[in-house]
Design an enzyme around this catalytic site. Sequence first.
Site, PDB file in Angstrom:
ATOM      1  N   GLY A  38      17.909  55.774 -29.479  1.00 45.38           N
ATOM      2  CA  GLY A  38      16.474  55.962 -29.310  1.00 45.38           C
ATOM      3  C   GLY A  38      15.605  55.334 -30.366  1.00 45.38           C
ATOM      4  CB  CYS A  41      10.205  55.263 -30.096  1.00 45.68           C
ATOM      5  SG  CYS A  41       9.208  56.064 -28.833  1.00 45.68           S
ATOM      6  CE  LYS A  50       2.135  60.168 -29.840  1.00 44.99           C
ATOM      7  NZ  LYS A  50       2.772  59.794 -31.097  1.00 44.99           N
ATOM      8  N   GLY A 144      13.737  46.809 -34.407  1.00 39.31           N
ATOM      9  CA  GLY A 144      12.548  47.597 -34.710  1.00 39.31           C
ATOM     10  C   GLY A 144      11.942  47.361 -36.072  1.00 39.31           C
ATOM     11  CB  SER A 145       9.099  48.072 -37.585  1.00 32.03           C
ATOM     12  OG  SER A 145       8.562  49.181 -36.871  1.00 32.03           O
ATOM     13  N   GLY A 182      -5.250  54.196 -40.090  1.00 31.76           N
ATOM     14  CA  GLY A 182      -4.792  53.674 -38.808  1.00 31.76           C
ATOM     15  C   GLY A 182      -4.209  54.767 -37.927  1.00 31.76           C
ATOM     16  N   GLY A 271       0.963  50.644 -42.358  1.00 29.13           N
ATOM     17  CA  GLY A 271       1.588  49.742 -41.404  1.00 29.13           C
ATOM     18  C   GLY A 271       3.102  49.790 -41.468  1.00 29.13           C
ATOM     19  CG  HIS A 445     -16.080  66.285  -8.194  1.00 26.60           C
ATOM     20  ND1 HIS A 445     -16.650  65.968  -9.405  1.00 26.60           N
ATOM     21  CD2 HIS A 445     -16.610  67.479  -7.813  1.00 26.60           C
ATOM     22  CE1 HIS A 445     -17.519  66.926  -9.732  1.00 26.60           C
ATOM     23  NE2 HIS A 445     -17.509  67.852  -8.784  1.00 26.60           N
TER      24      HIS A 445
END
Length: 467
Positions: A38, A41, A50, A144-145, A182, A271, A445
């Site tokens: 995974g 993330c 989240k 990835g990072s 950020g 970052g 609506h």
Amino acid sequence: MQYDVIVIGSGPGGYVAAIRCAQLGMKTAIIEKYSTLGGTCLNVGCIPSKALLDSSEHYHNAAHAFSDHGIKLDNLAFDFGRMVARKQEVVNANTSGISFLMKKNKIDVHTGVGSFKDKNTIVVTKTDGTKAELTTEKVIIATGSKPSSLPFLKIDKQRIITSTEALSLPEVPKHLILIGGGVIGLELGSVYARLGAKVSVIEFMDGIIPTMDKALGRELLKVLKKQGMEFYLNHKVTGATVEGDEVTVTFDNAKGEKQELKGDYCMVAVGRVAYTDGLGLENIGLTVEERGRKITVDEHLETSVKGVYAIGDVIKGAMLAHKAEDEGTFVAEIIAGQKPHINYNLIPGVVYTWPEVAAVGFTEEQLKEQGAKYKVGSFPFKASGRARASGDLDGFVKVLADATTDEILGVHMIGPRAADMIAEAVVAMEFRASAEDVTRASHAHPTYTEAMREACLAATENRAIHI
């Protein structure tokens, strides 16, 4: 062992690429250095953040909004340990789901560090030091990072931390100092602000979420200030030191005047940088860019070494899980001889604060810079019946359309469920819809999505109904 494709890295880009390759009939393997699949993330990024955002939002609403609905609570409290434990349960369920998908699609999983011996041979070094060689026709790099830092600032992972440590703190900070305004910093900052922490944000630029439309940054700043967060914009961090349980962060304002803040935690969110360590790229003649350590690819996401591809955070572009997923599918289909496409301008960006922020396409600043002729339609959520019913009155939807053709060029929204609503804008723009097209589509609506229709009406001869 011989494969058609080997994927190095099991994040959203890697596992999606592996599944799509398998679906297309290729014998596929995936290499992951950690014990769970995974990538960032699922393990220390999108999913756990989240989970904490949802938990803290429930508590914040109980403390501040339930009384408006006639719901009375006595002795309200939260169990932070349980919040963190639930976060891990969510992570475990998701990573287990990826393992299931690997088995379902008959993808071999190799645990260890994957590195190139040559372009068709990957060496997997396991945690016990043993090695295995795999051969393959094609390789997809999806490693990835990792969080980046400031060269003069040492991350000790105890008091000066990154987003990874912020997901598993032993306590709610008394005063969390955030370096960076950020997406990542603001999301985790809002988690702790909702739970009672003082949160101070130091940002080098003159606004928050600086890559998005300026109107979104201004509105989010106003809302987060209302929620108790404080901001130091146009300020440059010069250092951070730890003494006992206290962190002192020093910074200069726009005039060069020195200031400092003291807190119990400092989170560095400036970052991320591509993770290419240990890949052995030098063995196949690949180098990385100096800035960001990214791998250069062509329009097919193939590197300069034929048969070696790279996707996700290790190549240029926004570091987003869904971008990596799209690229994973793209490369798999390219290898299979198909002709897929990705429109990078239509990959949405989202900030999961509350209200949520979402955007796709050109910003107004970009259109001005291009000298494009455009028109603007905006609709505030305070004029939405559904938002009025739920009490979510902050924010707006802003639509930018071509002044001549009416084609939608950009959609920028801040408000309830913006992360979900942006999909309508993406679909519309993928099919090059006009603002008029959206206004002619029936919207149920009352729903939040009516704000999208009203913004399009406002962009079309100022025909909004409810403002």
